[in-house]
Design a protein around this motif. Structure first.
Motif, PDB file in Angstrom:
ATOM      1  N   ALA A 184     -39.211 -46.131 -10.039  1.00  0.00           N
ATOM      2  CA  ALA A 184     -39.528 -47.012  -8.911  1.00  0.00           C
ATOM      3  C   ALA A 184     -38.300 -47.233  -8.029  1.00  0.00           C
ATOM      4  O   ALA A 184     -38.423 -47.544  -6.870  1.00  0.00           O
ATOM      5  N   TYR A 185     -37.118 -47.060  -8.590  1.00  0.00           N
ATOM      6  CA  TYR A 185     -35.898 -47.493  -7.890  1.00  0.00           C
ATOM      7  C   TYR A 185     -35.373 -46.443  -6.914  1.00  0.00           C
ATOM      8  O   TYR A 185     -35.705 -45.268  -7.004  1.00  0.00           O
ATOM      9  N   SER A 186     -34.570 -46.931  -5.978  1.00  0.00           N
ATOM     10  CA  SER A 186     -33.761 -46.032  -5.160  1.00  0.00           C
ATOM     11  C   SER A 186     -32.404 -46.690  -4.964  1.00  0.00           C
ATOM     12  O   SER A 186     -32.317 -47.921  -4.949  1.00  0.00           O
ATOM     13  N   LEU A 187     -31.360 -45.883  -4.849  1.00  0.00           N
ATOM     14  CA  LEU A 187     -30.009 -46.433  -4.700  1.00  0.00           C
ATOM     15  C   LEU A 187     -29.398 -45.946  -3.397  1.00  0.00           C
ATOM     16  O   LEU A 187     -29.712 -44.855  -2.930  1.00  0.00           O
ATOM     17  N   PRO A 188     -28.507 -46.749  -2.817  1.00  0.00           N
ATOM     18  CA  PRO A 188     -27.812 -46.285  -1.609  1.00  0.00           C
ATOM     19  C   PRO A 188     -26.936 -45.064  -1.921  1.00  0.00           C
ATOM     20  O   PRO A 188     -26.579 -44.835  -3.090  1.00  0.00           O
TER      21      PRO A 188
END
Lengths: 445, 487, 131
Positions: free
Chosen positions: B18-22
Motif C-alpha cells: 500500500a505504501y509509497s516513499l519519496p
C-alpha cells in the motif's frame, strides 16, 4: 454557539415530570454561599464560522508548520498517509469510549488486538498493552513493574536516555521510594564500565534507549550480559521505526520494551497526543499496567475480542492496582495500526533504510564542512550529534529565516555538550532541504 | 450488512503493498556499512502485506461494529459522553497545529503557545483557581500530578509525617490507585445516609498524619455534597489539603466553583466536560489547577506571557518535576479551546443546567421500576438499582444492560459505585434531546417488564448485535493476546 | 451443599485440612460460589512463613480479586501447581483437587480457634458476613 437540543417547551415539560418549578430548584442543595454569582470572565460565545476563523488565525501563527525540520529528539517528522487520517476520522472509532461493552465495541477491540500483535512482532516481546500516555510514562511505569517483581529499590537509567524520559521516571519513582541513578555515557553511548560498577544487588532494572537520545547504537549485548548477571531487568526504550532494520530487543535480552509510537502515523502535534508503547515478556504479564485485549468466543461460537486480565487495573484492584492508568492513547494506537498496515512488512524496512541512508548522507556532508565535526564515531540510526564552531542556539535562530529547523541544541539538557547540535533526518527530507541546511551551516561557520 | 471482519493479518498476501516513499535521491549502501552487522534484523516483523483498498475496507468495515456518540445515545455514567462538535475536530486537523515540532523555536509556534496560555486562563476561571498546568495526559494522570503536588507541599513545610490520603468509598477507582502511586496510604471514608461524606467518620480520622482528602463533587452517585463547607473546614483545620476530582465537573460549570468550595488542587477531564472525544479509550487530557500557594509545585514547563510573546517557563522553583514528555496532549487542548470559545460563559452554564435537567428527567421517569438508594435530586448523573427486579425475576444489572444493546443504546456504567448493590449509573449529558431521553426511559421500562414476562430473554441478551455475550472467563484463563502466524 | 466434616473453617471462608503436622489450605464451596468463574490464583512461595490471618493467596475471577487469609500459622511446604493451568479446580472441587497450598503447622493450638463443620454450615447459611 451551543449544542443543546432542548426547546423551552421541552424544558417546561421535563420540569413538570420532575416536579419542580425551575432548573434552579435542582441546584438547591448547593450551599448559597458557594453559588457562583455573576459571569465567568471568559470571552463571549462565537458562532461556528467565527470559531473556524479564530482557529485558522491561531494555526497560521505557527510558522514552523511548513519548515523543513531536522529536529528529532523524541518527535519525528515522518509522513502521515491519508488513509490514517481517513480511518481516524471515522466517528465510530473516535466517539467511542473504552470498550467496556464488547458486543458493541468489536472495532476498537479488534484493532487493539491487531496493534498488540504488531508491537509484539516488532519487539519480540510476548505481550503489548493497548497503550500508555507516551514513551516517557511507559518507561517510568516499567521501572515500577521491575521493582515490584524483583523487590529491589534502585533503578539505573543511562544518561543517554531522553532527558524527559529520565525526568518522568524520577517523578514516578518518588511515589515508590525507588532511587534513580544515572549511568554516565562515553563516546555517545552508555558506559559499560561505569554500569558494571553501579550494578549492586539492589538494582531492579537498567533503562537504556536504542538508538539512544543521540541517535547512537548502544552496545546492547555487553550491557545485557552485565544486567542479567546482576539479576536485574533490562528495559529498553526504542524508536520503533528503527525496528525496521534493527533486531528486536528480545534478541539481546530485553524483558520490557517501551517506546514512543508517535513515529507510526501520528503527527508531531507540538508534542501530543503521542503513543506510549509498552511490551513485556510473559513473566511480567500480570504486572503490566493498562488495557489488554484478548481473543475469545461468544455464545454463538463466533470469534470475538474482550478486555482481559482486568483484575490488574484500578477499577477493580483500586489501591492495589499495578497502575492508576484509565484513559490511554487508543486512537493513537489505531493510527499506528493503520499506518503499519499501510507500510507493511516490506515498507517498514525500506522506510527505515531511507532514513539511515539520508541521515548518513547529511552526516558525511556536514563533517566535510569547515569547523563542523561529528561528535562521536559511533554508528547511528537517523539522528546524530554535530560539534559546531558556533553556538547551536544561534544556528537554530538564524536558520529560521530560511524556513529550516536545524536541530536540537544539546546544551539545553546536556551542559557538557554545549556546542553540539542534534540533527534528525526522516524519509521526508529532500536532498535540496539537506543541501540548504548544509549551505546554512557553512555560512555560519 | 454488518458481519465479522477477519484480522488484517488474515487478508495479507506476500508481495502486496500500500505504501509509497519519496525519492531517495542519495546513495544507499548495504545496511551493514552503516550499522553493526550484529545489530541488524534478520527476520522481518510479520506485518500485513495489503493494498490501500484493503486497509481502507478493513478498517471501515471494522468501524461498523462499534457504537459511538455519533451513532446513538451513550449514557455511560461518570464518562460524560457528550456530543463532540465537528468544528473542533477540523480545527485540530489544521496543519498549523499538527505539523509543528514541540522543540521548534518559540517564535515559530506563538499560536500554539497563545492557545495553551489562554486555555490555562479559561480553566482557572472556570475552576476558581489561580494557576493551571496542561501537562497531564488524562484524568488519572492529573490525579497523580495533583497528589504529587500535595506531597511536595507538605514536604516543603517539613511535614513528611503526613502519609495518608482520605478517599470516600464512593470514589472512582483511580483515586485510591493515584494516592498509592504517589506514595501515600489510602484510608476509606464511608458515606452517610444522604450519600455524602460521613462527617463523623471524617472527623475521627482527620489528624496530622493526613495529607489530604480526594473528593468528587457532585460525587459518583451524582449527589452534591451539601456538607462541603464543613468538610473543607475539618480537613484544613488539621493542615490537610483538598483535592477535587473533576470527572463530574459537567454539573457545575458557572454554577459553583471548586476553588470557592475550598479545594486546593483539582484536575479537569477535557475529554469529558470540554467535549473532546474519547477515541475508543483515549487520548484524553487532565489539566491540573491549583491555588496560588501551590503554583510553585506545578510540573514544568508552564506557558507564560510576558506582554509581548508567549514562552515556556522551566523555572518553577519547587516543581514536582515532569509528568510527561513535552507539554501535554496538545491537539486535545485545541479541541477544548474551540469548545470554550464556542460556548462562552453563558453557554457553559447552560450546558451544566441542561445536563442536570436531563439526568433528573430520566430519573423521575423510571422510578416506578428502579430503586433510588438516596432520594434526592441528582446532578448530571444518577445511580439506581434494580433491587426489586433482581429479587422478583432473577435478572441482574448485567442482563438489563445487555438487553439495552438490542434497543440500540449503549448501557450505563454498571456495578459502580461499589456502595450500591447492582448499581446502574446513568449520565445522559446536555446534548441529548427529550425524544432521546424518552426513548431510553421507555426502553428501561420495557426491559423491566420483560424481566417479569420473559427473564430468559434478558439472560441471553443481546440478540441483535454482531457478536453475542463473550466468554470473558475463558479469555482470562487462557490469555490469547496476539495473533500468531498459523494460529 | 454439605461441607466435609474433616475440615476446619474460618469466618472468611477458607478451610484447613489437617493431616498430622501438615495442613492443606483452600477456599470453601461458599467462597467459590460467591466469586464465580475463577480465572487465576496467585500462589504463595514455598518456604514462606505465614501467620494465621495473613494473606496467603489471591483468587481472581473476571472482575473481582479476593484475598485468602491463612487459617493457621506455618511454613509453606507445597503449592498446588495444577491450578496454574486449571484455576477452575477451585470451582469444581474446592475441598479436594482445588486446594491451594500446604503448610507445616507451627502452632497446633490455633486449630481450636477454627470453626467445625456445624458452625461453618450455619455461618454460610446466614450469608457468611465478614468477607
Amino acid at each position: 454557539m451551543n449544542y443543546l437540543p432542548n426547546t423551552p417547551k421541552d424544558r417546561e415539560e421535563m420540569l413538570k415530570t420532575i416536579g419542580v418549578k425551575s432548573i434552579e430548584e435542582l441546584f438547591s442543595d448547593i450551599p448559597p454561599a458557594l453559588r457562583f454569582k455573576g459571569d465567568m470572565k471568559l470571552p463571549a460565545a462565537l458562532s461556528e464560522s467565527e470559531v473556524a476563523k479564530l482557529m485558522r488565525e491561531l494555526a497560521a501563527k505557527n510558522t514552523a508548520q511548513d519548515f523543513a525540520t531536522f529536529i528529532g529528539a523524541g518527535a519525528y517528522d515522518h509522513y502521515v498517509p491519508a488513509v490514517v487520517r481517513h480511518v481516524l476520522g471515522r466517528s465510530e472509532f473516535y466517539t467511542a469510549y473504552t470498550p467496556y461493552q464488547p458486543e458493541v465495541s468489536q472495532a476498537v477491540l479488534q484493532s487493539i488486538f491487531e496493534y498488540q500483535t504488531m508491537i509484539c512482532e516488532l519487539t519480540g516481546m510476548d505481550a503489548a498493552n493497548a497503550s500508555m500516555y507516551d514513551g516517557a510514562s511507559a518507561a517510568a511505569e516499567s521501572v515500577t513493574i521491575a521493582s515490584g517483581l524483583t523487590r529491589r529499590k534502585t533503578a539505573l537509567v543511562s544518561r543517554s536516555v531522553h532527558p524527559e524520559t529520565r525526568g518522568v521516571t524520577e517523578t514516578y519513582a518518588k511515589g515508590h521510594d525507588i532511587t534513580v541513578k544515572e549511568v554516565p555515557f562515553e563516546n555517545g553511548v552508555t558506559s559499560v564500565k561505569e554500569l558494571e560498577k553501579m550494578l549492586s544487588g539492589d538494582v531492579a532494572c537498567v533503562v537504556i534507549q536504542q538508538p539512544n537520545f543521540f541517535g547512537n547504537i548502544e552496545p546492547v549485548d555487553e550491557i545485557s550480559s552485565k544486567v542479567q548477571a546482576a539479576g536485574a531487568t533490562l528495559i529498553v526504550q526504542v524508536n520503533p521505526m528503527s525496528l525496521g532494520v534493527l533486531r528486536p530487543p528480545a534478541e539481546y535480552g530485553a524483558e520490557i520494551v517501551v517506546g514512543e509510537g508517535q513515529v507510526f502515523g501520528n503527527p508531531m502535534a507540538f508534542g501530543g497526543p503521542f503513543l506510549g508503547i509498552l511490551a513485556v515478556k510473559n513473566k511480567y504479564l500480570r504486572r503490566m499496567p493498562g488495557r489488554l485485549v484478548g481473543e475469545t468466543t461468544d455464545n454463538r461460537g463466533q470469534r470475538g475480542f474482550v478486555l482481559t486480565l482486568q483484575t490488574r487495573e484500578q477499577h477493580i484492584r483500586r489501591e492495589r492496582a499495578t497502575s492508576n492508568i484509565c484513559s490511554n492513547e487508543a486512537l493513537n494506537a489505531l493510527a499506528a495500526t493503520v499506518y503499519l498496515s499501510w507500510l507493511g512488512k516490506e515498507g517498514i524496512k525500506e522506510l527505515a533504510e531511507h532514513c539511515v541512508a539520508k541521515a548518513h548522507y547529511l552526516a558525511d556532508a556536514i563533517s566535510g564542512l569547515k569547523g563542523y565535526e561529528l561528535a562521536w564515531k559511533t554508528p547511528f540510526f537517523n539522528e546524530f550529534a554535530v560539534k559546531c564552531p558556533v553556538d547551536p542556539e544561534k544556528i537554530v535562530k538564524s536558520l529560521v529565516e530560511k524556513k529550516i529547523l536545524a536541530g536540537y541544541p544539546l546544551g539545553r539538557t546536556y551542559p557538557e555538550l554545549k556546542d553540539h547540535l542534534l540533527i534528525a533526518v526522516t524519509e521526508k527530507r529532500t536532498k535540496k532541504e539537506m543541501d540548504d541546511l548544509l549551505a546554512g551551516l557553512e555560512g555560519l561557520a | 450488512m454488518r458481519r465479522l471482519e477477519p484480522l488484517i493479518f488474515e487478508i495479507s498476501k506476500p508481495g502486496r503493498k500500500a505504501y509509497s516513499l519519496p525519492a531517495l535521491e542519495v546513495e544507499k549502501k548495504p545496511m551493514s556499512e552503516y550499522l553493526p552487522a550484529g545489530e541488524l534484523r534478520t527476520t522481518p516483523a510479520e506485518l500485513p502485506e495489503v493494498s490501500e483498498v484493503d486497509v481502507v475496507r478493513h478498517f471501515t468495515r471494522l468501524s461498523q461494529l462499534n457504537h459511538g456518540v455519533d451513532i446513538g445515545f451513550y449514557p455511560l455514567g461518570s464518562c460524560t459522553m457528550k456530543y463532540n462538535p465537528k468544528i473542533n475536530e477540523e480545527a485540530a486537523n489544521l496543519p498549523g497545529f499538527t505539523d509543528i515540532h514541540p522543540y521548534a523555536p518559540e517564535e515559530t509556534v506563538q499560536g500554539a503557545l497563545q492557545l495553551m496560555y489562554e486555555l490555562q486562563e479559561y480553566l482557572a476561571e472556570i475552576a476558581g483557581m489561580d494557576k493551571v498546568s496542561l501537562q497531564p495526559a488524562a484524568g488519572a494522570h492529573g490525579e497523580l500530578t495533583g497528589i504529587h503536588i500535595i506531597r511536595a507541599y507538605h514536604k516543603s513545610r517539613n511535614e513528611a509525617a503526613r502519609t495518608k490520603i482520605l478517599i470516600p468509598d464512593s470514589a472512582h477507582g483511580t483515586n485510591p490507585a493515584s494516592g498509592v502511586l504517589a506514595g501515600f496510604q489510602t484510608v476509606q471514608i464511608p458515606s452517610d445516609s444522604r450519600g455524602g461524606v460521613d462527617i463523623e467518620a471524617l472527623e475521627k480520622v482527620m489528624d496530622e498524619t493526613v495529607a489530604g482528602l480526594m473528593l468528587t463533587n457532585p460525587n459518583t452517585l451524582g449527589l452534591f455534597d451539601e456538607n462541603i463547607e464543613k468538610i473543607q473546614e475539618i480537613v484544613h483545620k488539621k493542615g490537610g489539603l483538598l483535592y477535587y476530582d473533576g470527572a463530574n465537573a459537567n454539573a457545575i460549570m458557572g454554577i459553583a466553583r471548586p476553588g470557592d468550595m475550598g479545594f486546593d488542587v483539582l484536575h479537569f477531564n477535557l475529554h469529558k466536560t470540554f467535549s473532546t472525544p474519547h477515541g475508543g479509550g483515549g487520548p484524553g487530557s487532565g489539566p491540573v489547577a491549583v491555588k496560588k500557594e501551590l503554583a510553585q509545585f506545578l510540573p514544568v514547563p508552564v506557558v507564560e506571557f510576558d506582554g509581548q510573546k508567549y514562552y515556556l517557563n522551566y523555572d518553577v522553583p519547587n516543581t514536582v518535576g515532569r509528568m510527561k514528555s513535552f507539554y501535554g496532549n496538545f491537539l486535545v487542548m485545541v479541541k477544548a479551546y474551540a469548545y470554550i470559545r464556542s460556548l462562552g460563559p453563558d453557554g457553559l452554564r447552560e450546558a451544566s443546567q441542561d445536563a442536570v435537567l436531563n439526568a433528573n428527567y430520566i430519573l423521575r421517569r423510571i422510578l416506578e421500576y428502579y430503586d433510588l438508594p438516596y432520594d434526592r435530586h441528582c446532578k448530571h448523573e444518577f445511580v439506581v438499582s434494580p433491587q426489586r427486579i433482581k429479587k422478583e425475576t432473577g435478572c441482574h444489572t448485567m442482563d438489563i444492560s445487555k438487553r439495552l444493546l438490542d434497543y440500540g443504546v449503549h448501557p450505563p456504567t454498571n456495578y459502580f459505585p461499589l456502595i450500591v448493590d447492582e448499581a446502574i449509573m446513568v449520565e445522559p449529558t446536555e446534548t441529548e434531546s427529550k425524544e432521546t431521553l424518552d426513548y431510553f426511559a421507555d426502553a428501561l421500562i420495557a426491559i423491566a417488564k420483560e424481566a417479569y414476562s420473559n427473564p430468559e430473554m434478558l439472560h441471553k441478551a443481546p440478540h441483535t448485535t454482531v457478536v453475542g455475550r463473550l466468554d470473558e472467563a475463558g479469555a482470562a484463563k487462557n490469555p490469547r493476546i496476539r495473533w500468531q502466524k498459523g494460529m | 451443599m454439605t461441607y466435609p466434616v474433616n475440615l476446619k473453617y474460618t469466618e472468611t471462608h477458607e478451610y484447613a485440612k489437617i493431616e498430622g503436622n501438615k495442613a492443606y489450605f483452600g477456599i470453601t464451596h461458599y467462597a467459590q460460589d460467591q466469586l464465580g468463574d475463577i480465572v487465576f490464583v496467585e500462589l504463595p512461595e514455598v518456604g514462606r512463613e505465614i501467620k494465621a490471618g495473613e494473606i496467603f493467596a489471591t483468587v481472581e475471577s473476571v472482575k473481582a480479586v479476593s484475598d485468602c487469609y491463612a487459617p493457621l500459622s506455618g511454613k509453606v511446604v507445597e503449592v498446588n501447581e495444577n491450578i496454574n493451568d486449571s484455576p477452575d479446580l477451585l470451582n469444581k472441587d474446592p475441598h479436594g483437587e482445588g486446594w491451594i497450598c500446604a503448610v507445616e503447622i507451627s502452632d497446633p493450638s490455633e486449630v481450636n480457634k477454627l470453626m467445625d463443620v456445624a458452625a461453618y454450615e450455619k455461618h454460610a447459611a446466614e450469608g457468611g458476613g465478614h468477607h
